[in-house]
Design an enzyme around this catalytic site. Sequence first.
Site, mmCIF file in Angstrom:
data_model
loop_
_atom_site.group_PDB
_atom_site.id
_atom_site.type_symbol
_atom_site.label_atom_id
_atom_site.label_comp_id
_atom_site.label_asym_id
_atom_site.label_seq_id
_atom_site.Cartn_x
_atom_site.Cartn_y
_atom_site.Cartn_z
ATOM 1 N N LYS A 76 35.965 43.871 37.892
ATOM 2 C CA LYS A 76 36.108 44.540 36.589
ATOM 3 C C LYS A 76 37.349 44.020 35.857
ATOM 4 C CE LYS A 76 35.787 48.628 38.623
ATOM 5 N NZ LYS A 76 35.154 48.352 39.919
ATOM 6 N N THR A 77 38.434 43.845 36.600
ATOM 7 C CA THR A 77 39.656 43.306 35.997
ATOM 8 C C THR A 77 39.446 41.873 35.542
ATOM 9 O OG1 THR A 77 40.952 44.698 37.494
ATOM 10 C CG2 THR A 77 42.126 42.937 36.348
ATOM 11 N N ASP A 121 43.249 50.592 34.622
ATOM 12 C CA ASP A 121 42.439 50.711 35.839
ATOM 13 C C ASP A 121 42.474 52.146 36.364
ATOM 14 O OD1 ASP A 121 40.760 49.826 37.786
ATOM 15 O OD2 ASP A 121 42.293 48.844 38.999
ATOM 16 N N THR A 170 35.855 53.677 39.296
ATOM 17 C CA THR A 170 34.867 53.695 40.375
ATOM 18 C C THR A 170 34.103 55.014 40.387
ATOM 19 O OG1 THR A 170 36.583 54.505 41.907
ATOM 20 C CG2 THR A 170 36.211 52.124 41.822
ATOM 21 N N ARG A 229 35.469 40.154 45.865
ATOM 22 C CA ARG A 229 36.838 40.247 46.377
ATOM 23 C C ARG A 229 36.865 40.043 47.884
ATOM 24 N NH1 ARG A 229 39.607 45.476 44.596
ATOM 25 N NH2 ARG A 229 39.792 44.348 42.626
#
Length: 339
Positions: A76-77, A121, A170, A229
């Site tokens: 997402k980042t 975030d 999330t 990730r």
Amino acid sequence: MIESSKKQKIDRVVTPTEVKEDKTQNFSNILRPLKLEDYVWQELIKKHLSVWIASCKIRNCSLDHILFYGPPGLWKTTISNIISTEMWVWLKSTSWPAIEKQSDLVSILSNLEDGDILFIDEIHRLRPQVEEILYTAMEDFVIDIMVWSGTWAQSVKMPLKEFTLVWATTRLSALSSPLRDRFWNVLKLDFYSDDDLSLIIEKNAKKLWLILDKEALKIIAQKSRGTPRIANRLLKIVRDYYTIWKDISNKEVLKDIFTWIWIDDLWLDYLDRKYLETLYYTFGWKATWLNTLSSAIWEEEATLEDVVEPYLLQIGFIERSPRWRIITMNWINHLLSMK
């Protein structure tokens, strides 16, 4: 079996949450895609963003506010950084621990320039009183500030530059309706397929001067839990072994590497197995309340909900309700097949 005292000292390699990388090698930045065309998968989102970005460039305006939600580790980042690159604007990042008071958020918003993207975030953790400031900031680009106090108190409108708010969470359900409704684009990121992860791993392996055959790419992808990730983290570990051994093409060698970092043939690590074995052996395949299971495993409820259970639900090994958890026949069959 690994003793619990030893397990607690080991960091989970397959955790989808952010961990500190080796900053001397700038590992994370090297492997992140920089352009939308280099971003693998999420094809519908890519098409939507490409049209949207092109339209805003032609009209010379800022993007509407965006909300990304989905499991951790799905970039997402990274997408937020890509959007700022494609729009040729600055990206300013922060997270909820840095915004404890209304004044913290006012300071951040008042320093934004026209077209800037503000990425926050874990938005769902913001306090309600801080969140309220965003309502007028997102809709009208003004902030209502209270000056003075008591009978002299009055509201003053502070104008802001036009900016784009990009938030990641999330837990979409944890957001209040007034805040969620102010996002014109609510985009869900989902787990990646093994083929897409293989493509990501192949591209990133080349950046690390590491050549992997299709079998090796497939093995790493399968153990990455659909999460880029985790795939990059496993790739780094494989790179380290390659630096010493110079040969990791053998399938058995790769299997040994993952065994040493506590990942089994079904891509479960020590905490996953501890969770499943506690449910099965301790509670005898009965519905168990989350707080009871948390106490038995010596892990926080939030850790089990956000880190352990998403993958176990994905592969069908558990079922859950807001309160209880229960093992499934899929896990029982897997357990029997190993005996």
